[in-house]
Every structure is written in C-alpha cells, then in structure tokens.
Design an enzyme around this catalytic site. Structure first.
Site, PDB file in Angstrom:
ATOM      1  CD  GLU A   1      -2.957  -1.047   0.288  1.00 58.73           C
ATOM      2  OE1 GLU A   1      -3.171   0.037  -0.299  1.00 58.73           O
ATOM      3  OE2 GLU A   1      -3.589  -2.083   0.044  1.00 58.73           O
TER       4      GLU A   1
ATOM      5  CB  CYS B   1      -1.568   7.074   1.161  1.00 55.40           C
ATOM      6  SG  CYS B   1      -2.587   6.045   2.179  1.00 55.40           S
TER       7      CYS B   1
ATOM      8  CD  GLU C   1      -3.328  -3.264   3.873  1.00 55.37           C
ATOM      9  OE1 GLU C   1      -3.536  -2.073   4.110  1.00 55.37           O
ATOM     10  OE2 GLU C   1      -2.449  -3.935   4.438  1.00 55.37           O
TER      11      GLU C   1
HETATM   12  P1  NAI Z   1       9.084   4.691   4.561  1.00 55.06           P
HETATM   13  O1  NAI Z   1       8.373   3.996   3.471  1.00 55.06           O
HETATM   14  O2  NAI Z   1      10.556   4.784   4.454  1.00 55.06           O
HETATM   15  O3  NAI Z   1       8.720   3.985   5.959  1.00 55.06           O
HETATM   16  C1  NAI Z   1       7.626   3.117   6.159  1.00 55.06           C
HETATM   17  C2  NAI Z   1       8.068   1.915   6.976  1.00 55.06           C
HETATM   18  O4  NAI Z   1       9.045   1.178   6.237  1.00 55.06           O
HETATM   19  C3  NAI Z   1       8.737   2.273   8.303  1.00 55.06           C
HETATM   20  O5  NAI Z   1       8.338   1.338   9.280  1.00 55.06           O
HETATM   21  C4  NAI Z   1      10.214   2.103   7.994  1.00 55.06           C
HETATM   22  O6  NAI Z   1      10.998   1.817   9.117  1.00 55.06           O
HETATM   23  C5  NAI Z   1      10.173   0.920   7.058  1.00 55.06           C
HETATM   24  N1  NAI Z   1      11.371   0.777   6.221  1.00 55.06           N
HETATM   25  C6  NAI Z   1      12.203   1.759   5.762  1.00 55.06           C
HETATM   26  N2  NAI Z   1      13.202   1.226   5.040  1.00 55.06           N
HETATM   27  C7  NAI Z   1      13.009  -0.114   5.021  1.00 55.06           C
HETATM   28  C8  NAI Z   1      13.701  -1.210   4.435  1.00 55.06           C
HETATM   29  N3  NAI Z   1      14.819  -1.040   3.716  1.00 55.06           N
HETATM   30  N4  NAI Z   1      13.208  -2.460   4.597  1.00 55.06           N
HETATM   31  C9  NAI Z   1      12.087  -2.663   5.308  1.00 55.06           C
HETATM   32  N5  NAI Z   1      11.398  -1.671   5.904  1.00 55.06           N
HETATM   33  C10 NAI Z   1      11.851  -0.409   5.770  1.00 55.06           C
HETATM   34  O7  NAI Z   1       8.430   6.126   4.698  1.00 55.06           O
HETATM   35  P2  NAI Z   1       8.977   7.411   5.500  1.00 55.06           P
HETATM   36  O8  NAI Z   1      10.447   7.530   5.318  1.00 55.06           O
HETATM   37  O9  NAI Z   1       8.423   7.355   6.860  1.00 55.06           O
HETATM   38  O10 NAI Z   1       8.235   8.588   4.706  1.00 55.06           O
HETATM   39  C11 NAI Z   1       8.698   9.032   3.442  1.00 55.06           C
HETATM   40  C12 NAI Z   1       7.546   9.343   2.523  1.00 55.06           C
HETATM   41  O11 NAI Z   1       6.782   8.171   2.284  1.00 55.06           O
HETATM   42  C13 NAI Z   1       6.520  10.337   3.045  1.00 55.06           C
HETATM   43  O12 NAI Z   1       6.904  11.633   2.811  1.00 55.06           O
HETATM   44  C14 NAI Z   1       5.290   9.965   2.272  1.00 55.06           C
HETATM   45  O13 NAI Z   1       5.306  10.600   1.009  1.00 55.06           O
HETATM   46  C15 NAI Z   1       5.428   8.481   2.077  1.00 55.06           C
HETATM   47  N6  NAI Z   1       4.604   7.712   3.045  1.00 55.06           N
HETATM   48  C16 NAI Z   1       3.461   7.129   2.591  1.00 55.06           C
HETATM   49  C17 NAI Z   1       2.640   6.448   3.462  1.00 55.06           C
HETATM   50  C18 NAI Z   1       1.371   5.807   3.019  1.00 55.06           C
HETATM   51  O14 NAI Z   1       0.478   5.639   3.801  1.00 55.06           O
HETATM   52  N7  NAI Z   1       1.273   5.366   1.791  1.00 55.06           N
HETATM   53  C19 NAI Z   1       2.940   6.369   4.899  1.00 55.06           C
HETATM   54  C20 NAI Z   1       4.194   6.977   5.264  1.00 55.06           C
HETATM   55  C21 NAI Z   1       4.970   7.637   4.349  1.00 55.06           C
END
Ligand code: NAI
Ligand code: MG
Length: 503
Positions: free
Chosen positions: A268, A303, A482
């Site tokens: 997602e 999102c 989901e």
């Molecule tokens: P992210 O995608 O990096 O983090 C989400 C989750 O992935 C966190 O639990 C993080 O620890 C985990 N993660 C990070 N690197 C990983 C890896 N290599 N392997 C496995 N898990 C890993 O998102 P972040 O850095 O918090 O936010 C960056 C941008 O992402 C935001 O500005 C937004 O644009 C987007 N975002 C979108 C979301 C949505 O609901 N679709 C939610 C959060 C962020």
C-alpha cells in the site's frame, strides 16, 4: 496468557506520559515484553513540543530472528485452532481495544501530534471496528468443490501462509497495523510487525492487550529502523508473506526482497488523489468534502489526501475562496486539547520536505499560495512542528507539487473547462490510489468513475473507508488489496486443491 510481570498498567491508563514511560525500551515477542538484544534504544519525540517522551527498543536482525522463530512455533498450533474460534478470539481483542480506546487515542496523539478530537480518537475507534469485522469472518475461510468426474471428489481448501511480516508507517499506525494483523490472524497466520520509528508506542500497547487473549507468539511487535530491523524481517526465510504500507521507494526494496524468496507481497504505497468538482455539485457539501478529503485535520499526512483539486471554471473562484475560509477557521494547536482541529507534522524530516515543496510552489511563476489557519501562540508549543496549511492556485500539471506526493497540508486547485480534458489530467499521474467526483449529473459521474485510474472512486463523498470495503491502489500506489473478506482470502491464505479418486 501473559506469564511475565508487566511494566504497563492492566487497566486503561489516561495518563499518556505515564504509559509512554512504561512502554519504553521494549519489543513484544512470544507473549512478553523484552528489550532489544543489543540493549540499544532510540528516542520517541512528541512533535508538538520537541520533547522526548519515551525510548523505543532498537531492533536488529537478532530480535527479528527471535520474534520470527517464536511466531513460527506458535503458527503450527494456531493453525489448528478452528477458524471460527480464532475469529472469536480476535473478536474478544476488539472488545478489549474498545475498552482501551481513549487511552490509545491519547497515546497516539502524544507520539504523532495528531489532534485527539479530530484524528486520534477516530483512529482508536476504527481499530476496534477492524478487529471486530475480521473476527466475524472465521467461518468464511472455506473452499469450493470442483466438478471433475463422477468418481473423483475435487475440492479446494484455504490454508494459512505461515508467519506474516508486516511493516507499517507512522501516519495511521494503529489502523494500518489492524488492517494487516486482524485478517492475518483470523486466517491462521501469526504475525511479526515492525512499527514505524516515529510512532512505536500505541501499537506496542495494542500488541500487549491482544496478547491477553491470544496464545503467546501469535502477535509480536518490534521497533527499530527500516534497514536494520525492517529489512531482516522481510528477508527472514521463515516469513512467508510480506505486507507493507509506506513510500514507493521503500515499497520497491520490500518487493525485491520478497521476490528473492518468492513470497507474496502486498504493497500500500502513496497517492496523488484527484478530486474533480463540477459546477452543478452541491456546493457547500463539496467544500466540506474537500476539507475532509485533503485530511487537513491530519496535516495532509494521508496517502488518499485530495492533493489535486480540479474545479469547473464557473465555480472556481468561489470554491477557492470558500475553501480558504473553511481551512482558515480550523484551529491549530496542542494535539491533546479538545479544541484543536489540526495538530503537527510528524518529524523534522517531513517538516523540511513539505516546506521544500511549499517554497518551490511559491517561487513558481503565476502561483498563488493561500496560507490558512494561525500557528498556535502557546509558548509550550514553540518547538512544535506546526505548519500552516497552504492552498495553491496558478500551478499546472508540470509542477512537482501536482505530480509528487507531498504528504503534508498542501493542495493545488486548478480550473477546468471540459470533462474529457480533466479526466486526462487526473489520470496523468504515477499514482492511482483514490479519486473523487462531485456532481449531480450521475451519468457523467459514473462514466468518469469507470475511466479514472484508481483503486477507489467515490462520487459526492470521499474517504469513506471501511473494514468491509476492499482498499488498495493501481499503478505506483501498490499491489493487492486490504480490508474486506476478499483481501483476507486472497492475501493471507493460499488455495490448495485436493482430489480423491474413488475408483
Ligand atoms: P518509509 O516507506 O521509508 O517507511 C515506512 C516503513 O518502512 C517504516 O516502518 C520504515 O521503518 C520501514 N522501512 C524503511 N526502510 C526499510 C527497508 N529497507 N526495509 C524494510 N522496511 C523499511 O516512509 P517514510 O520515510 O516514513 O516517509 C517518506 C515518505 O513516504 C513520506 O513523505 C510519504 O510521502 C510516504 N509515506 C506514505 C505512506 C502511506 O500511507 N502510503 C505512509 C508513510 C509515508
Ligand atoms: Mg524512509
């Protein structure tokens, strides 16, 4: 089934700081709280004050291995529990979550800066609802009989996948966790969740509450950084399904790791959801709809946020003005204050990222930035990550603000003259999560709804997302669905065919 003394209070605790302190420095593995094996921890910060409110266990591959091994052991027994009984236990968890809803709401407000009244409380209640919904679906884990030959009985059965690795973000951590954990458990899987760095506390408390009902090892929670804790979880050989919510970039890393092991993955990811407003819409309702669609109460950190609004030219100016007035009237302030509509941005990093977009927008020739709502005056909040919502006009489709996910309180309103042209613009995006149309001409609305590239299209409403509605995007917004019975069956079980030749 907890067999160790607990640092956390048994009864609902409305003192969020006390609870945060009690939850400090811990994972939840195999039915008990444990610190990180490395002994390391990191700060959990209240974004409204900049103060550290707790420590979180900083998990690594060792913790991941312990949790996955426990979950794998537990899964063998859990799968033998009759499906309706598993559902009944998940249903009991829902009751417990309802009892603790206010506590969870206060805790999530503390760690994320989301306003209690408009966001955090809503999330806490929806979480219980998700567990309740899936708890009722145990009996639906059924297969089919397949016509083959008179002497052959051919049937399909639904089997669990094994240990599910779930990675969640910080914007709605309790809800996004519930949408993964509830169906996974009911389907007979066990789960290891890696929480988001910024918001590990409320989900940890939920894990503990549910472990009062579930057998140990069925539901485990780790906190830690993405590369050090999330990656080893995705890569662990006993993790047989990966489910992820977060950014597109991390989603790709996760999908590649799942591909290496050939295990299914649900993603997602982000969105850049268009909202299309026709002149014949119910005007006041649509302005209100734009406010909720943009999730200004969550600082646009959603999102599905309607971050591209297209308004038919005859009502464009009026719409912009009414929307500006409505956003301006929203109260920004202490997330835990009942009067507050809008809380804070989650972290300094996100704050900078969103500000970067705003600065770029302001510098664009012809752009107008309408900054709304006032920053809080309370000196206790002076280090808080408060950011005034911005409505942009005068930007066009080539702007980064129109193409990229901002994940902040920033929306771009553009005029349109022609339904076909606006459809093309709406579809001109890397993303395809959600879209909404606002018109009283349902013939036009339905026609466009069929042609919009999005997983969810709503007419004259938006952001109505429920546990029984299948949810998920197309294009870069993700893979799989989901929520809903279908999502549970398709993404948390596999279908085995059994044939009996009776001679
Ligand atoms: P992210 O995608 O990096 O983090 C989400 C989750 O992935 C966190 O639990 C993080 O620890 C985990 N993660 C990070 N690197 C990983 C890896 N290599 N392997 C496995 N898990 C890993 O998102 P972040 O850095 O918090 O936010 C960056 C941008 O992402 C935001 O500005 C937004 O644009 C987007 N975002 C979108 C979301 C949505 O609901 N679709 C939610 C959060 C962020
Ligand atoms: Mg990241």
């Amino acid at each position: 089934m907890l067999d160790t003394p607990h640092p956390t209070p048994a009864a609902p605790c409305l003192d969020q700081q006390k609870l945060a302190t009690a939850l400090s420095g811990l994972h939840f593995i195999g039915g008990r709280y444990v610190p990180a094996r490395s002994g390391k921890s990191f700060a959990v910060v209240n974004p409204a004050t900049g103060q550290e409110v707790a420590r979180a266990a900083e998990g690594d591959a060792q913790d991941v291995d312990a949790a996955v091994q426990d979950a794998a052991r537990a899964q063998k027994e859990w799968a033998k529990v009759p499906a309706r009984k598993r559902g009944a236990l998940v249903h009991q968890c829902a009751a417990l979550l309802k009892e603790h809803a206010e506590e969870l709401a206060r805790l999530i407000a503390l760690e994320t800066g989301k306003a209690l009244r408009t966001e955090s409380r809503v999330e806490a209640n929806v979480v219980a609802d998700v567990f309740e919904f899936f708890g009722g679906l145990g009996g639906e884990l059924k297969g089919e009989s397949v016509p083959f030959a008179p002497n052959v009985l051919s049937v399909t059965v639904r089997e669990p996948l094994g240990v599910v690795g779930a990675i969640i973000p910080w914007n709605v951590p309790m809800l996004l966790m519930a949408l993964k954990v509830a169906p996974a458990l009911v389907a007979g899987n066990t789960v290891v969740v890696k929480s988001a760095e910024e918001a590990p506390l409320a989900v940890l408390r939920i894990c503990e509450l549910m472990n009062r009902v579930l057998p140990p090892g069925c539901f485990n929670m780790l906190s830690g950084m993405g590369p050090e804790c999330g990656a080893p979880l995705v890569e662990h050989k006993l993790v047989k399904k990966v489910t992820f919510t977060g950014s597109v970039d991390t989603g790709k890393i996760v999908a590649k790791a799942a591909a290496e092991k050939i295990v299914p993955v649900t993603l997602e990811l982000g969105g850049k959801s268009p909202m299309i407003v026709f002149a014949d819409c119910d005007f006041a309702k649509t302005v209100q709809g734009a406010l909720t669609s943009m999730r200004f109460t969550r600082q646009g950190q959603s999102c599905t946020a309607a971050s591209r609004i297209y308004v038919e030219r005859p009502v464009f100016d009026r719409f912009v003005e009414e929307m500006r007035k409505a956003v301006d009237a929203m109260v920004m302030g202490d997330p835990l204050d009942e009067k507050t509509d809008i809380g804070t941005i989650i972290s300094p990093g996100q704050f900078e990222k969103v500000q970067g977009f705003i600065e770029e927008g302001k510098k664009t020739k012809g752009a107008v930035a309408l900054e709304c709502s006032a920053l809080p005056k309370d000196p206790a909040l002076k280090k808080g990550l408060f950011l005034r919502p911005v409505i942009f006009t005068g930007l066009t489709r080539d702007s980064r603000l129109v193409q990229e996910e901002i994940f902040g309180p920033v929306t771009v309103i553009q005029p349109f003259d022609d339904a076909e042209a606006v459809l093309q613009e709406a579809n001109d995006s890397e993303y395809g999560l959600a879209a909404s149309l606002w018109t009283n001409n349902l013939k036009v609305g339905l026609d466009l709804a069929h042609r919009l590239e999005a997983g969810l299209v709503q007419i004259n409403q938006n952001l109505v997302v429920q546990a029984n509605l299948s949810y998920g995007g197309v294009k870069s917004s993700g893979l799989g669905k989901e929520a809903s019975l279908e999502a549970m069956l398709e993404h948390f079980t596999h279908k085995k065919t059994i044939m009996v030749n009776m001679g």
